[in-house]
Scaffold this motif. Structure first.
Motif, PDB file in Angstrom:
ATOM      1  N   MET A   1       0.852  -1.192   0.000  1.00  9.38           N
ATOM      2  CA  MET A   1       0.000   0.000   0.000  1.00  9.38           C
ATOM      3  C   MET A   1       0.888   1.242   0.000  1.00  9.38           C
ATOM      4  O   MET A   1       0.981   1.993   0.972  1.00  9.38           O
ATOM      5  CB  MET A   1      -0.938  -0.026   1.200  1.00  9.38           C
ATOM      6  N   ILE A   2       1.561   1.447  -1.151  1.00  9.14           N
ATOM      7  CA  ILE A   2       2.515   2.550  -1.266  1.00  9.14           C
ATOM      8  C   ILE A   2       2.224   3.365  -2.522  1.00  9.14           C
ATOM      9  O   ILE A   2       1.537   2.901  -3.439  1.00  9.14           O
ATOM     10  CB  ILE A   2       3.972   2.041  -1.302  1.00  9.14           C
ATOM     11  N   VAL A   3       2.761   4.567  -2.537  1.00  9.95           N
ATOM     12  CA  VAL A   3       2.709   5.435  -3.710  1.00  9.95           C
ATOM     13  C   VAL A   3       4.143   5.820  -4.054  1.00  9.95           C
ATOM     14  O   VAL A   3       4.851   6.411  -3.230  1.00  9.95           O
ATOM     15  CB  VAL A   3       1.886   6.710  -3.446  1.00  9.95           C
ATOM     16  N   LEU A   4       4.585   5.482  -5.250  1.00  8.71           N
ATOM     17  CA  LEU A   4       5.914   5.850  -5.723  1.00  8.71           C
ATOM     18  C   LEU A   4       5.828   7.211  -6.404  1.00  8.71           C
ATOM     19  O   LEU A   4       4.933   7.453  -7.225  1.00  8.71           O
ATOM     20  CB  LEU A   4       6.442   4.810  -6.709  1.00  8.71           C
ATOM     21  N   ILE A   5       6.771   8.088  -6.075  1.00  9.76           N
ATOM     22  CA  ILE A   5       6.733   9.461  -6.593  1.00  9.76           C
ATOM     23  C   ILE A   5       8.140  10.034  -6.613  1.00  9.76           C
ATOM     24  O   ILE A   5       8.959   9.713  -5.742  1.00  9.76           O
ATOM     25  CB  ILE A   5       5.774  10.330  -5.728  1.00  9.76           C
ATOM     26  N   HIS A   6       8.461  10.845  -7.601  1.00  7.80           N
ATOM     27  CA  HIS A   6       9.788  11.436  -7.689  1.00  7.80           C
ATOM     28  C   HIS A   6       9.998  12.427  -6.541  1.00  7.80           C
ATOM     29  O   HIS A   6       9.069  13.160  -6.171  1.00  7.80           O
ATOM     30  CB  HIS A   6       9.964  12.158  -9.032  1.00  7.80           C
ATOM     31  N   PRO A   7      11.208  12.451  -5.959  1.00  3.87           N
ATOM     32  CA  PRO A   7      11.462  13.374  -4.837  1.00  3.87           C
ATOM     33  C   PRO A   7      11.163  14.836  -5.158  1.00  3.87           C
ATOM     34  O   PRO A   7      10.731  15.590  -4.270  1.00  3.87           O
ATOM     35  CB  PRO A   7      12.951  13.163  -4.547  1.00  3.87           C
ATOM     36  N   GLN A   8      11.385  15.272  -6.395  1.00  9.99           N
ATOM     37  CA  GLN A   8      11.055  16.653  -6.743  1.00  9.99           C
ATOM     38  C   GLN A   8       9.557  16.916  -6.634  1.00  9.99           C
ATOM     39  O   GLN A   8       9.131  17.997  -6.213  1.00  9.99           O
ATOM     40  CB  GLN A   8      11.549  16.979  -8.157  1.00  9.99           C
ATOM     41  N   GLU A   9       8.759  15.929  -7.026  1.00 11.62           N
ATOM     42  CA  GLU A   9       7.310  16.068  -6.893  1.00 11.62           C
ATOM     43  C   GLU A   9       6.893  16.012  -5.429  1.00 11.62           C
ATOM     44  O   GLU A   9       5.954  16.706  -5.016  1.00 11.62           O
ATOM     45  CB  GLU A   9       6.601  14.955  -7.689  1.00 11.62           C
ATOM     46  N   MET A  10       7.582  15.197  -4.638  1.00 13.82           N
ATOM     47  CA  MET A  10       7.303  15.169  -3.203  1.00 13.82           C
ATOM     48  C   MET A  10       7.509  16.550  -2.601  1.00 13.82           C
ATOM     49  O   MET A  10       6.656  17.050  -1.843  1.00 13.82           O
ATOM     50  CB  MET A  10       8.220  14.152  -2.509  1.00 13.82           C
ATOM     51  N   ALA A  11       8.633  17.155  -2.948  1.00 11.11           N
ATOM     52  CA  ALA A  11       8.941  18.487  -2.407  1.00 11.11           C
ATOM     53  C   ALA A  11       7.906  19.504  -2.868  1.00 11.11           C
ATOM     54  O   ALA A  11       7.445  20.352  -2.084  1.00 11.11           O
ATOM     55  CB  ALA A  11      10.342  18.902  -2.831  1.00 11.11           C
ATOM     56  N   ARG A  12       7.513  19.434  -4.124  1.00  5.86           N
ATOM     57  CA  ARG A  12       6.529  20.382  -4.654  1.00  5.86           C
ATOM     58  C   ARG A  12       5.196  20.265  -3.932  1.00  5.86           C
ATOM     59  O   ARG A  12       4.500  21.263  -3.695  1.00  5.86           O
ATOM     60  CB  ARG A  12       6.349  20.123  -6.156  1.00  5.86           C
ATOM     61  N   LEU A  13       4.824  19.031  -3.569  1.00  5.59           N
ATOM     62  CA  LEU A  13       3.546  18.799  -2.904  1.00  5.59           C
ATOM     63  C   LEU A  13       3.635  18.883  -1.381  1.00  5.59           C
ATOM     64  O   LEU A  13       2.643  18.661  -0.683  1.00  5.59           O
ATOM     65  CB  LEU A  13       3.007  17.417  -3.303  1.00  5.59           C
ATOM     66  N   GLY A  14       4.825  19.164  -0.860  1.00  2.64           N
ATOM     67  CA  GLY A  14       4.991  19.279   0.586  1.00  2.64           C
ATOM     68  C   GLY A  14       4.941  17.946   1.299  1.00  2.64           C
ATOM     69  O   GLY A  14       4.513  17.868   2.461  1.00  2.64           O
ATOM     70  N   LEU A  15       5.398  16.889   0.643  1.00  8.41           N
ATOM     71  CA  LEU A  15       5.370  15.551   1.226  1.00  8.41           C
ATOM     72  C   LEU A  15       6.776  15.121   1.633  1.00  8.41           C
ATOM     73  O   LEU A  15       7.768  15.618   1.092  1.00  8.41           O
ATOM     74  CB  LEU A  15       4.813  14.538   0.217  1.00  8.41           C
ATOM     75  N   VAL A  16       6.842  14.197   2.571  1.00  5.56           N
ATOM     76  CA  VAL A  16       8.129  13.651   2.995  1.00  5.56           C
ATOM     77  C   VAL A  16       8.062  12.134   2.909  1.00  5.56           C
ATOM     78  O   VAL A  16       6.979  11.534   2.877  1.00  5.56           O
ATOM     79  CB  VAL A  16       8.486  14.074   4.440  1.00  5.56           C
ATOM     80  N   GLU A  17       9.229  11.514   2.861  1.00  4.44           N
ATOM     81  CA  GLU A  17       9.311  10.066   2.784  1.00  4.44           C
ATOM     82  C   GLU A  17       8.542   9.423   3.939  1.00  4.44           C
ATOM     83  O   GLU A  17       8.684   9.807   5.094  1.00  4.44           O
ATOM     84  CB  GLU A  17      10.778   9.625   2.839  1.00  4.44           C
ATOM     85  N   GLY A  18       7.689   8.454   3.602  1.00  2.00           N
ATOM     86  CA  GLY A  18       6.936   7.730   4.619  1.00  2.00           C
ATOM     87  C   GLY A  18       5.628   8.384   5.018  1.00  2.00           C
ATOM     88  O   GLY A  18       4.862   7.797   5.793  1.00  2.00           O
ATOM     89  N   ALA A  19       5.361   9.586   4.523  1.00  3.33           N
ATOM     90  CA  ALA A  19       4.104  10.267   4.872  1.00  3.33           C
ATOM     91  C   ALA A  19       2.911   9.476   4.325  1.00  3.33           C
ATOM     92  O   ALA A  19       3.003   8.792   3.315  1.00  3.33           O
ATOM     93  CB  ALA A  19       4.098  11.679   4.310  1.00  3.33           C
ATOM     94  N   LYS A  20       1.782   9.590   5.006  1.00  2.43           N
ATOM     95  CA  LYS A  20       0.560   8.940   4.540  1.00  2.43           C
ATOM     96  C   LYS A  20      -0.253   9.929   3.699  1.00  2.43           C
ATOM     97  O   LYS A  20      -0.421  11.094   4.070  1.00  2.43           O
ATOM     98  CB  LYS A  20      -0.280   8.458   5.716  1.00  2.43           C
ATOM     99  N   VAL A  21      -0.733   9.428   2.547  1.00  4.87           N
ATOM    100  CA  VAL A  21      -1.548  10.262   1.671  1.00  4.87           C
ATOM    101  C   VAL A  21      -2.797   9.480   1.267  1.00  4.87           C
ATOM    102  O   VAL A  21      -2.879   8.260   1.440  1.00  4.87           O
ATOM    103  CB  VAL A  21      -0.787  10.690   0.399  1.00  4.87           C
ATOM    104  N   ALA A  22      -3.755  10.219   0.720  1.00  5.62           N
ATOM    105  CA  ALA A  22      -4.920   9.607   0.080  1.00  5.62           C
ATOM    106  C   ALA A  22      -4.858   9.923  -1.402  1.00  5.62           C
ATOM    107  O   ALA A  22      -4.341  10.965  -1.810  1.00  5.62           O
ATOM    108  CB  ALA A  22      -6.204  10.151   0.682  1.00  5.62           C
TER     109      ALA A  22
END
Length: 766
Positions: A683-704
């Protein structure tokens, strides 16, 4: 929304700090993968013997992928995933009356998918008892009689007969005959969810519903292009063929959003020298991470390069004789490609012009080119144009219909292609009505039936009353899972022919039966002795398979026997429908197949165990085009994106669904995605780190994730863990079937209705 960071195109370098498998595919990793599943499910000499005989003449044909079985097989002619598939079906654990007495359906619904199948092999027919929410034993005759009575009482068009790619040609032919004798053509198949884009659209472009290559072509090609096919996980035996091609100088170019290790480098597990001291074989010379849906743009760019080369040296690049003699529509297509702007090509593909020109140089330098593709091309709204553009590129230089060249989808399930060949399909053309009249006195329905999407749209509307499943796990395999699972109990009848328990069994209809069948590797003993079954590979070759394992229970019946039993209990008496005789001797069924499809199956029984299989032929390979015009068709690009809906807004992304290294279709063998460097949670979402930063997300964060398609239905999955990964900008990835609830049933390829699992717009919500 512009995201311009281009991917690298170094075929071997990986992003540091992000998960990846830092070894070649194959090698010791594959051996460990086989050893683990062996230790989990089977540890005896019989399993060793079956693996040794796997994919060899008069042995067992693998129940996993549809890759070819060579006439001169390796000592071990199986791969990691093939071994997992066979051993999983040879499981020594058992699921019978005692198991169901201990567990209610409500309780089993709380089990993970892996645990349901890991409980073991089904051992006896079961009927659901709603009063105590349990499956209970039922005799075969009682089950057949009850099922037949329900089917006889309904309008035939309210019944749906689904088939996975597991059953052999014999059971499949009888299943297709049963449906039409009953009065319907509602015969959806697993192809509807994966390669139906091929079956429908390739036929329009070049007059054949299947690829044009054979295994021999790989000995003569100068270049191979891959679009959206993950060989290392889905068809690892293909890697031996690719290794041999590379060694003799063939150049390989890959386009795929993920950098899959099987197409980067490979160590042959059967070559001790390479395993211990040797160097890995580099597979792809060039590897480009295009954006999902960017295939049309890439192919348009490569076509522009071909036209530019022709302009610079008129008469030396295009195969004018082939184009003029064998095709139609080239002028319109050339005009549309020339008009395509490089800025738009770059925007949709996510690649630079220089990258596409570099790939085109390989194409231009090669005399013979093979185009490989997988579901990365077919599972898109505009998948039809993906294939049309691929055919365009190949036809520009005459690369269809000659040795060492052609277009070649790699089919995923062992007999998914063969089932369609012998009649499983919703159209009258799939099983000739005049033959049914001549052989059996049956007047087949003239009205086309329903494919998978159509059938489940009808289920949601209450127009389907019975669902018979010859294998498969449709609750998990289909889009819109939550809606479909909720609709199952309204069925008057649900019947599942299966080897193991799965999620679909836990959504029983008002009358529900599980009918346990023999696996491919199980010895199939009938009145006339041990029986062989048959299947068709991705190259249109037919093979016989003889099971050798001791069945897990004396109460099991073969798929052929179960289909015949259901048909006999349902249909009016007809002396020409010899269900008992066909069950006793499958050779009689093969004779019927040969009579029904003489061009494909002449002398079927005599050729059944021919080493390397017998070739049923392909008109396009001979440059005979069974299209409306009698010629191969060039297709002008009307768009540069295969996506039906591009992402809009800051939080919208394109979702692509993936299968792990420890998985086959909806079957989850374990929780290791070794070849991607991922372990554990699915139950994971793979995403590029640049997109994580743009969306304000960090490694291991829970999203919907919620679906961005606006059709009046809310689709959302919570508690997905963010994992940084090497992906193109603008897209995310997650596992199939866990993320299927996000894909609308109505969001599918334009002509075939193949679900758009590789290009669904979603919104990322923290």
């Amino acid at each position: 929304m512009t995201r311009t960071t281009p991917p690298r195109h170094d075929a071997t370098k990986q992003d540091e700090g992000l998960p990846y498998f830092d070894h070649p595919s194959g090698g010791w990793g594959s051996l460990k993968g086989v050893a683990k599943i062996f230790g989990d499910v089977r540890k005896d000499s019989e399993a060793f013997r079956i693996l040794y005989e796997l994919n060899k003449p008069k042995g067992v044909m693998c129940s996993s992928c549809a890759w070819a079985k060579p006439a001169n097989p390796h000592a071990a002619e199986f791969c990691e995933n093939g071994a997992k598939s066979v051993l999983w079906e040879l499981d020594q654990r058992r699921v019978g009356a005692d198991f169901f007495a201990e567990h209610t359906v409500a309780e089993l619904k709380t089990w993970p998918d892996h645990d349901l199948e890991a409980a073991g092999r089904l051992t006896e027919p079961m009927r659901y008892d709603a009063a105590n929410d349990r499956y209970q034993p039922v005799g075969w005759d009682e089950a057949f009689t009850a099922i037949g009575a329900i089917l006889k009482a309904m309008d035939p068009k309210e019944a749906v007969f689904y088939a996975s790619g597991h059953a052999g040609l014999e059971a499949s032919y009888l299943y297709a005959l049963f449906a039409r004798a009953m009065g319907h053509q509602n015969l959806p198949q697993s192809s509807n969810m994966c390669h139906e884009t091929t079956s429908v659209n390739l036929k329009s472009f070049i007059g054949t519903p299947v690829g044009t290559c054979t295994l021999e072509d790989f000995d003569h090609c100068d270049a191979i292009f891959f679009f959206g096919q993950n060989t290392g996980t889905n068809s690892p035996r293909f890697l031996h063929t690719l290794k041999a091609a590379v060694k003799r100088g063939c150049r390989i170019v890959t386009f795929n959003p993920l950098r899959e290790r099987g197409l980067i480098e490979f160590v042959d597990p059967q070559n001790l020298g390479q395993m211990t001291f040797g160097k890995a074989t580099r597979i792809s010379e060039q590897y480009y991470q295009l954006r999902p849906g960017g295939d049309i743009a890439v192919l348009a760019g490569m076509m522009k390069c071909v036209l530019a080369a022709e302009d610079a040296a008129p008469g030396s690049v295009l195969d004018r004789d082939f184009i003029d003699t064998h095709t139609t529509g080239f002028a319109e297509t050339e005009s549309a490609v020339r008009a395509a702007r490089w800025e738009e090509i770059e925007r949709h593909s996510g690649l630079t012009r220089a990258m596409i020109e570099e790939a085109a140089e390989v194409y231009l330098s090669a005399k013979n080119v093979i185009g490989i593709y997988g579901m990365g091309m077919t599972q898109h709204v505009n998948g039809w144009l993906n294939l049309g553009m691929y055919c365009n590129l190949l036809m520009m230089r005459g690369n269809i219909g000659r040795l060492g060249a052609g277009i070649s989808p790699v089919r995923g399930h062992s007999n998914v292609q063969g089932q369609r060949t012998v009649g499983i399909g919703e159209k009258s053309a799939h099983m000739p009505a005049e033959k049914l009249r001549e052989l059996f006195g049956i007047e087949a329905p003239k009205e086309d039936g329903m494919n998978a999407v159509m059938a489940f749209e009808a289920l949601l509307e209450g127009r389907v009353k019975a669902l018979i499943s010859l294998g498969g796990n449709l609750v998990r395999a289909m889009p819109d899972r939550e809606r479909i699972e909720a609709a199952y109990p309204q069925l008057d009848l649900s019947v599942s022919i299966a080897t193991k328990l799965n999620r679909s069994h836990l959504a029983p209809g008002k009358a529900a039966y599980i009918l346990p069948c023999l696996g491919r590797a199980d010895a199939d003993m009938q009145a006339n002795g041990r029986q062989a079954t048959s299947m068709e590979d991705t190259f249109s070759h037919i093979y016989g398979s003889i099971g050798a394992a001791t069945p897990p229970s004396p109460h099991l019946r073969s798929e052929t026997a179960i289909v015949a039993g259901l048909a006999k209990a349902t249909l009016p008496a007809n002396d020409r429908l010899d269900w008992d005789g066909w069950t006793a001797d499958y050779g009689k069924v093969r004779d019927l197949i040969a009579e029904t499809f003489p061009d494909d199956f002449a002398d079927f029984n005599a050729r059944l165990h021919q080493p390397g299989g017998f070739y049923r032929g392909n008109p396009a390979r001979e440059r005979t085009w069974k299209t409306e015009s009698g010629k191969a068709v060039f297709t002008p690009p009307e768009t540069l994106s295969a996506l039906g809906q591009a992402p809009e807004g800051e939080r919208e992304m394109t979702l692509i669904t993936l299968r792990s290294n420890d998985q086959f279709n909806t079957t989850i063998y374990g929780y290791s995605d070794r070849l991607r460097g991922l372990e554990g949670d699915r139950m994971i979402v793979l995403i590029h780190p640049q997109e994580m930063a743009r969306l304000g997300l960090v490694e291991g964060a829970k999203v919907a994730l919620s679906c961005a398609v606006q059709d009046g239905v809310k689709r959302r999955i919570d508690d997905l863990r963010v994992t940084g990964y090497d992906l193109p900008m603008g897209c995310i990835a997650g596992y199939y079937p866990e993320l299927n609830p996000l894909v609308p049933l109505g969001y599918h390829e334009k002509n075939s209705k193949t679900p758009a699992y590789k290009g669904t717009p979603v919104i990322v919500e923290p």
